[in-house]
Design a protein around this motif. Sequence first.
Motif, PDB file in Angstrom:
ATOM      1  N   MET A 151       0.840  -1.168   0.000  1.00  0.00           N
ATOM      2  CA  MET A 151       0.000   0.000   0.000  1.00  0.00           C
ATOM      3  C   MET A 151       0.895   1.246   0.000  1.00  0.00           C
ATOM      4  SD  MET A 151      -2.766   1.245   2.845  1.00  0.00           S
ATOM      5  CE  MET A 151      -1.624   1.612   4.134  1.00  0.00           C
ATOM      6  N   ILE A 152       0.605   2.161  -0.888  1.00  0.00           N
ATOM      7  CA  ILE A 152       1.354   3.413  -0.938  1.00  0.00           C
ATOM      8  C   ILE A 152       0.861   4.306   0.196  1.00  0.00           C
ATOM      9  CG2 ILE A 152       1.889   5.480  -2.288  1.00  0.00           C
ATOM     10  CD1 ILE A 152       3.104   2.849  -3.388  1.00  0.00           C
ATOM     11  N   VAL A 153       1.794   4.763   1.027  1.00  0.00           N
ATOM     12  CA  VAL A 153       1.479   5.620   2.164  1.00  0.00           C
ATOM     13  C   VAL A 153       1.544   7.095   1.758  1.00  0.00           C
ATOM     14  CG1 VAL A 153       2.251   6.314   4.475  1.00  0.00           C
ATOM     15  CG2 VAL A 153       2.302   3.911   3.809  1.00  0.00           C
ATOM     16  N   GLY A 154       2.481   7.421   0.871  1.00  0.00           N
ATOM     17  CA  GLY A 154       2.619   8.807   0.437  1.00  0.00           C
ATOM     18  C   GLY A 154       3.600   8.944  -0.705  1.00  0.00           C
ATOM     19  N   VAL A 155       3.415  10.006  -1.486  1.00  0.00           N
ATOM     20  CA  VAL A 155       4.299  10.334  -2.597  1.00  0.00           C
ATOM     21  C   VAL A 155       4.678  11.804  -2.462  1.00  0.00           C
ATOM     22  CG1 VAL A 155       4.518  10.525  -5.112  1.00  0.00           C
ATOM     23  CG2 VAL A 155       3.158   8.671  -4.110  1.00  0.00           C
ATOM     24  N   ASN A 195       7.536   0.648   5.489  1.00  0.00           N
ATOM     25  CA  ASN A 195       8.755  -0.130   5.651  1.00  0.00           C
ATOM     26  C   ASN A 195       9.597  -0.189   4.372  1.00  0.00           C
ATOM     27  OD1 ASN A 195       6.843  -1.800   4.446  1.00  0.00           O
ATOM     28  ND2 ASN A 195       7.428  -3.622   5.576  1.00  0.00           N
ATOM     29  N   PHE A 196       9.156   0.503   3.349  1.00  0.00           N
ATOM     30  CA  PHE A 196       9.941   0.625   2.121  1.00  0.00           C
ATOM     31  C   PHE A 196       9.881   2.070   1.645  1.00  0.00           C
ATOM     32  CE2 PHE A 196       9.427  -3.870   2.313  1.00  0.00           C
ATOM     33  CZ  PHE A 196      10.580  -4.386   1.712  1.00  0.00           C
ATOM     34  N   VAL A 197      11.027   2.556   1.178  1.00  0.00           N
ATOM     35  CA  VAL A 197      11.112   3.902   0.619  1.00  0.00           C
ATOM     36  C   VAL A 197      11.713   3.774  -0.775  1.00  0.00           C
ATOM     37  CG1 VAL A 197      12.059   6.220   0.885  1.00  0.00           C
ATOM     38  CG2 VAL A 197      11.473   4.888   2.922  1.00  0.00           C
ATOM     39  N   LEU A 221       6.653   6.380  -0.236  1.00  0.00           N
ATOM     40  CA  LEU A 221       6.653   5.602   1.001  1.00  0.00           C
ATOM     41  C   LEU A 221       5.632   4.485   0.846  1.00  0.00           C
ATOM     42  CD1 LEU A 221       6.621   8.542   3.575  1.00  0.00           C
ATOM     43  CD2 LEU A 221       8.592   7.395   2.536  1.00  0.00           C
ATOM     44  N   GLU A 222       6.048   3.265   1.172  1.00  0.00           N
ATOM     45  CA  GLU A 222       5.189   2.110   0.975  1.00  0.00           C
ATOM     46  C   GLU A 222       5.162   1.243   2.231  1.00  0.00           C
ATOM     47  OE1 GLU A 222       4.845  -1.783  -1.988  1.00  0.00           O
ATOM     48  OE2 GLU A 222       6.696  -0.637  -1.948  1.00  0.00           O
ATOM     49  N   LYS A 223       3.988   0.735   2.578  1.00  0.00           N
ATOM     50  CA  LYS A 223       3.846  -0.269   3.633  1.00  0.00           C
ATOM     51  C   LYS A 223       3.548  -1.589   2.939  1.00  0.00           C
ATOM     52  CE  LYS A 223       3.168  -2.570   7.405  1.00  0.00           C
ATOM     53  NZ  LYS A 223       3.821  -3.833   7.147  1.00  0.00           N
ATOM     54  N   LYS A 238       7.158  15.745   2.233  1.00  0.00           N
ATOM     55  CA  LYS A 238       5.884  15.884   1.522  1.00  0.00           C
ATOM     56  C   LYS A 238       5.172  14.538   1.462  1.00  0.00           C
ATOM     57  CE  LYS A 238       7.316  19.822  -1.292  1.00  0.00           C
ATOM     58  NZ  LYS A 238       7.767  20.249  -2.629  1.00  0.00           N
ATOM     59  N   ALA A 239       5.939  13.464   1.220  1.00  0.00           N
ATOM     60  CA  ALA A 239       5.339  12.123   1.176  1.00  0.00           C
ATOM     61  C   ALA A 239       4.747  11.744   2.533  1.00  0.00           C
ATOM     62  CB  ALA A 239       6.376  11.092   0.730  1.00  0.00           C
ATOM     63  N   LEU A 240       5.377  12.183   3.611  1.00  0.00           N
ATOM     64  CA  LEU A 240       4.828  11.946   4.946  1.00  0.00           C
ATOM     65  C   LEU A 240       3.516  12.686   5.149  1.00  0.00           C
ATOM     66  CD1 LEU A 240       7.844  12.222   7.433  1.00  0.00           C
ATOM     67  CD2 LEU A 240       6.537  10.173   6.856  1.00  0.00           C
ATOM     68  N   GLY A 241       3.365  13.790   4.429  1.00  0.00           N
ATOM     69  CA  GLY A 241       2.171  14.615   4.581  1.00  0.00           C
ATOM     70  C   GLY A 241       2.261  15.574   5.747  1.00  0.00           C
ATOM     71  N   THR A 242       3.472  15.762   6.274  1.00  0.00           N
ATOM     72  CA  THR A 242       3.651  16.600   7.461  1.00  0.00           C
ATOM     73  C   THR A 242       4.439  17.867   7.199  1.00  0.00           C
ATOM     74  OG1 THR A 242       5.719  15.513   8.035  1.00  0.00           O
ATOM     75  CG2 THR A 242       3.700  14.573   8.950  1.00  0.00           C
ATOM     76  N   GLY A 243       5.182  17.901   6.110  1.00  0.00           N
ATOM     77  CA  GLY A 243       6.183  18.953   5.966  1.00  0.00           C
ATOM     78  C   GLY A 243       7.212  18.747   7.067  1.00  0.00           C
ATOM     79  N   LEU A 244       7.974  19.755   7.377  1.00  0.00           N
ATOM     80  CA  LEU A 244       9.009  19.630   8.405  1.00  0.00           C
ATOM     81  C   LEU A 244       8.450  19.636   9.819  1.00  0.00           C
ATOM     82  CD1 LEU A 244      12.226  21.651   7.544  1.00  0.00           C
ATOM     83  CD2 LEU A 244      12.019  19.255   8.104  1.00  0.00           C
ATOM     84  N   ASN A 245       7.194  19.975   9.981  1.00  0.00           N
ATOM     85  CA  ASN A 245       6.530  20.071  11.288  1.00  0.00           C
ATOM     86  C   ASN A 245       7.083  19.116  12.351  1.00  0.00           C
ATOM     87  OD1 ASN A 245       4.660  22.018  11.705  1.00  0.00           O
ATOM     88  ND2 ASN A 245       2.959  20.857  10.823  1.00  0.00           N
ATOM     89  N   GLY A 246       7.947  19.604  13.213  1.00  0.00           N
ATOM     90  CA  GLY A 246       8.467  18.790  14.298  1.00  0.00           C
ATOM     91  C   GLY A 246       9.648  17.914  13.920  1.00  0.00           C
TER      92      GLY A 246
END
Length: 176
Positions: free
Chosen positions: A1-5, A89-91, A107-109, A54-62
């Motif tokens: 499953m793709i978590v983020g791009v 678990n895969f990038v 980012l992929e799970k 960006k793939a995390l969806g958080t930006g640098l936040n923290g």
Amino acid sequence: MIVGVGVDFLEIERVSERLAERVLGEDEKNIFRSRRNKKEFVAGRFALKEAFFKALGTGLNGYRFTDVEFLESGGKPVVKIHRDFGEFNFVHVSLSHDRFVVAVVVLEKRKGGIIVEGDEKVLRENFCVLGKSAEGWEIDTLIPPFSLKKRLSELHCQLVRYGNILLSECEIDGRG
């Protein structure tokens, strides 16, 4: 499953070599020192890190740029993390540069891909065990790597591999 791009695009000339001090982790700095085209290297790593967050969806936040490093193995980018980021678990990484740098991070799970050593009974009581290989027991879990290392240690077990991600030996600031 793709978590983020995540994707980032940057003109190399806009980047200063001084950015290396703020953006690069220690292993990246070692590579940087050996490079002829330092601006291109820093621009590439900056773009990869921007794409990662960006793939995390958080930006640098923290987070800090140095929480993740993009190293090399046989000409391919390899990701090394210094803290937990979430359920992947895969990038997958792609970097291209000429006058501009283009970075893509996916980012992929995947089910499994996490290899541990330990007592089979203990592992089966605590995780979804998928099978045994020459490396160790393959498990599936949503626990991020540093939290998993801690949990495995409590169970007298050990993490061997977490997908295709390299883990730092010690977590930065104990935040892992």
